[in-house]
Scaffold this motif. Structure first.
Motif, PDB file in Angstrom:
ATOM      1  N   PHE A   1     -11.489  54.651  49.526  1.00 42.51           N
ATOM      2  CA  PHE A   1     -10.837  53.345  49.496  1.00 42.51           C
ATOM      3  C   PHE A   1     -10.646  52.737  50.877  1.00 42.51           C
ATOM      4  N   TRP A   2     -10.266  53.538  51.839  1.00 42.14           N
ATOM      5  CA  TRP A   2     -10.155  53.038  53.203  1.00 42.14           C
ATOM      6  C   TRP A   2     -11.551  52.727  53.736  1.00 42.14           C
TER       7      TRP A   2
ATOM      8  N   PHE B   1     -12.198  52.245  63.198  1.00 41.34           N
ATOM      9  CA  PHE B   1     -13.061  53.313  62.706  1.00 41.34           C
ATOM     10  C   PHE B   1     -12.587  54.689  63.184  1.00 41.34           C
ATOM     11  N   MET B   2     -12.204  54.784  64.456  1.00 40.81           N
ATOM     12  CA  MET B   2     -11.733  56.072  64.985  1.00 40.81           C
ATOM     13  C   MET B   2     -10.429  56.505  64.302  1.00 40.81           C
ATOM     14  N   VAL B   3      -9.521  55.566  64.081  1.00 41.38           N
ATOM     15  CA  VAL B   3      -8.281  55.887  63.379  1.00 41.38           C
ATOM     16  C   VAL B   3      -8.603  56.341  61.957  1.00 41.38           C
ATOM     17  N   TYR B   4      -9.544  55.660  61.313  1.00 40.33           N
ATOM     18  CA  TYR B   4      -9.985  56.028  59.960  1.00 40.33           C
ATOM     19  C   TYR B   4     -10.454  57.481  59.917  1.00 40.33           C
TER      20      TYR B   4
ATOM     21  N   THR C   1      -8.512  64.401  47.465  1.00 40.81           N
ATOM     22  CA  THR C   1      -8.992  64.705  48.809  1.00 40.81           C
ATOM     23  C   THR C   1      -9.911  63.603  49.332  1.00 40.81           C
ATOM     24  N   ILE C   2     -10.769  63.104  48.466  1.00 44.59           N
ATOM     25  CA  ILE C   2     -11.752  62.120  48.937  1.00 44.59           C
ATOM     26  C   ILE C   2     -11.348  60.671  48.667  1.00 44.59           C
ATOM     27  N   SER C   3     -10.254  60.447  47.964  1.00 42.71           N
ATOM     28  CA  SER C   3      -9.889  59.071  47.600  1.00 42.71           C
ATOM     29  C   SER C   3      -9.568  58.205  48.815  1.00 42.71           C
TER      30      SER C   3
ATOM     31  N   PHE D   1     -16.014  46.321  54.933  1.00 44.69           N
ATOM     32  CA  PHE D   1     -15.841  44.873  55.021  1.00 44.69           C
ATOM     33  C   PHE D   1     -15.445  44.428  56.421  1.00 44.69           C
ATOM     34  N   HIS D   2     -14.658  45.231  57.119  1.00 39.19           N
ATOM     35  CA  HIS D   2     -14.324  44.916  58.504  1.00 39.19           C
ATOM     36  C   HIS D   2     -15.599  44.903  59.349  1.00 39.19           C
TER      37      HIS D   2
END
Length: 112
Positions: free
Chosen positions: A69-70, A29-32, A63-65, A76-77
């Protein structure tokens, strides 16, 4: 006494696994968040350099894609880590394990 030690060891191992899963999710989550902030910043600055306004740059799909998607992957994670699975939950796993263990037991009894 030995059985009690084994049960404590098993509980400790399950707790360790759970902590590792949570840690993995929080790192993911932090990397995201950090990577998406950097990507969005680069895209916004690039768009503004080409003459778009700040709001046009933010609401551009490019910009928001990555956030979207991530974000689906993060969702799901999180569902897996926090044990929310309406279709194949823990009860389903336990039933399947029991089913296959009984099948193996029956197969083993055939050859006795």
């Amino acid at each position: 006494m030995e059985l009690m030690d084994y049960n404590n060891f098993e509980k400790k191992e399950r707790a360790k696994k759970r902590v590792e899963e949570l840690k993995g999710f929080y790192i993911h989550f932090m990397v995201y968040v950090l990577v998406n902030i950097m990507i969005s910043t680069v895209i916004i600055v690039s768009h503004m350099h080409n003459g778009d306004s700040f709001l046009e740059s933010i609401w551009d799909f490019g910009t928001i894609s990555t956030w979207i998607f991530w974000g689906i992957g993060i969702f799901f994670h999180g569902m897996k880590v926090f044990s929310f699975n309406p279709f194949l939950g823990r009860d389903w796993e336990e039933r399947q394990l029991k089913k296959y263990m009984e099948e193996d037991k029956k197969q083993a009894e055939k050859y006795k």
